[in-house]
Design a protein around this motif. Sequence first.
Motif, PDB file in Angstrom:
ATOM      1  N   GLU A   1       0.846  -1.195   0.000  1.00  0.00           N
ATOM      2  CA  GLU A   1       0.000   0.000   0.000  1.00  0.00           C
ATOM      3  C   GLU A   1       0.882   1.245   0.000  1.00  0.00           C
ATOM      4  OE1 GLU A   1      -3.377   2.218   2.802  1.00  0.00           O
ATOM      5  OE2 GLU A   1      -2.609   0.224   3.327  1.00  0.00           O
TER       6      GLU A   1
ATOM      7  N   THR B   1       1.715   4.681   1.163  1.00  0.00           N
ATOM      8  CA  THR B   1       1.426   5.521   2.324  1.00  0.00           C
ATOM      9  C   THR B   1       2.265   6.789   2.251  1.00  0.00           C
ATOM     10  OG1 THR B   1       3.169   4.697   3.787  1.00  0.00           O
ATOM     11  CG2 THR B   1       1.151   3.369   3.632  1.00  0.00           C
ATOM     12  N   ARG B   2       2.069   7.674   3.226  1.00  0.00           N
ATOM     13  CA  ARG B   2       2.878   8.900   3.251  1.00  0.00           C
ATOM     14  C   ARG B   2       4.345   8.586   3.476  1.00  0.00           C
ATOM     15  NH1 ARG B   2       0.629  12.098   8.379  1.00  0.00           N
ATOM     16  NH2 ARG B   2      -1.327  11.432   7.404  1.00  0.00           N
ATOM     17  N   ASP B   3       4.654   7.396   4.010  1.00  0.00           N
ATOM     18  CA  ASP B   3       6.040   6.992   4.244  1.00  0.00           C
ATOM     19  C   ASP B   3       6.603   6.155   3.103  1.00  0.00           C
ATOM     20  OD1 ASP B   3       6.157   8.184   6.835  1.00  0.00           O
ATOM     21  OD2 ASP B   3       5.007   6.490   7.618  1.00  0.00           O
TER      22      ASP B   3
ATOM     23  N   ARG C   1       4.258   0.200   1.783  1.00  0.00           N
ATOM     24  CA  ARG C   1       4.287  -0.603   2.993  1.00  0.00           C
ATOM     25  C   ARG C   1       3.521  -1.905   2.767  1.00  0.00           C
ATOM     26  NH1 ARG C   1       7.830   2.263   3.714  1.00  0.00           N
ATOM     27  NH2 ARG C   1       8.329   3.609   5.499  1.00  0.00           N
TER      28      ARG C   1
END
Length: 228
Positions: free
Chosen positions: A44, A46-48, A51
Motif C-alpha cells: 500500500e 502511504t505517506r512513508d 508498505r
Amino acid sequence: MPAFFVTGTDTDVGKTRIAAALLYRARQRGMTTAAVKPVSAGCELTRDGLRNDDALRLQRECSPSLEYDAINPVAFQPPIAPHIAAQQLGHTVSMSELLNATEKTLAAAAEFALVEGAGGWRVPLNDDQTLADLAVSLGLPVVLVVGVRLGCINHAMLTCEAILRDGLPLAGWVANIVDPDVCSGAENISSLKARLPAPCLGVVPFCHATEPPDLADYLDLAPLLKRQ
C-alpha cells in the motif's frame, strides 16, 4: 546467532503469521530479534512510501526495533509475483541488492532472526534467479510452513526435496491448518511427521485470531535454538 529462512509449500499458507509467532516466542525468552522480508508485492502506498502488511507484522516483532527499509528493502504495489511486478514497472530485482540488504540487517547479530520468502521455494526473482538462490547465498537453515489442506503431503515432500537438493538443511516445519474442512487432517500431519527429515515445531489449528500471542503457544522454539 540462530537465523533461519522461512518458506512455505505455497502462497497463503501462513508464513508470516508463523514467522511473527516464532519471533514473539523468542522475545518471550528475552532474546533480541530481527526479521527481513527481502522482497514483497501487494504493498500500500502511504505517506512513508510503500508498505507491506506482512513486513509490518514482522517489524512489530523485532526487538530492538528496526527501520522498515531494513526489513523490506524491495517493495512493489501490485499483488502479483515479484518478478512480474518488477517487469511491469521496468525494473529488475537484483540478487546482489537483496543479499546485501539482508546481510546488513542480519549483521546486527540479533539472538534470533528470520528471513521470510515470498510464496513458495521457487518463486522467481528475475529471469535467472529465484528466492531459493537467495536462501542458498545466505546459507541459512530452512523452516517450512506447511499449509494443511488437500494435497499438502505432496507439496511438502516436493518442497523438502528441493530444499535438500539445493544443499540447505531443513531445520523444522510447522503444520498450519488453513482449511478447517480438510479431510483426515490429523492423518496428513502424522504422515508428514513420519516423512519429513526435521522436527515438527508445532501444529497450529485453524483460527481467525492471527496475532502472535494467540499462536505462540502452539510453537516449540527449542529445536531451532539447539542448532546454535
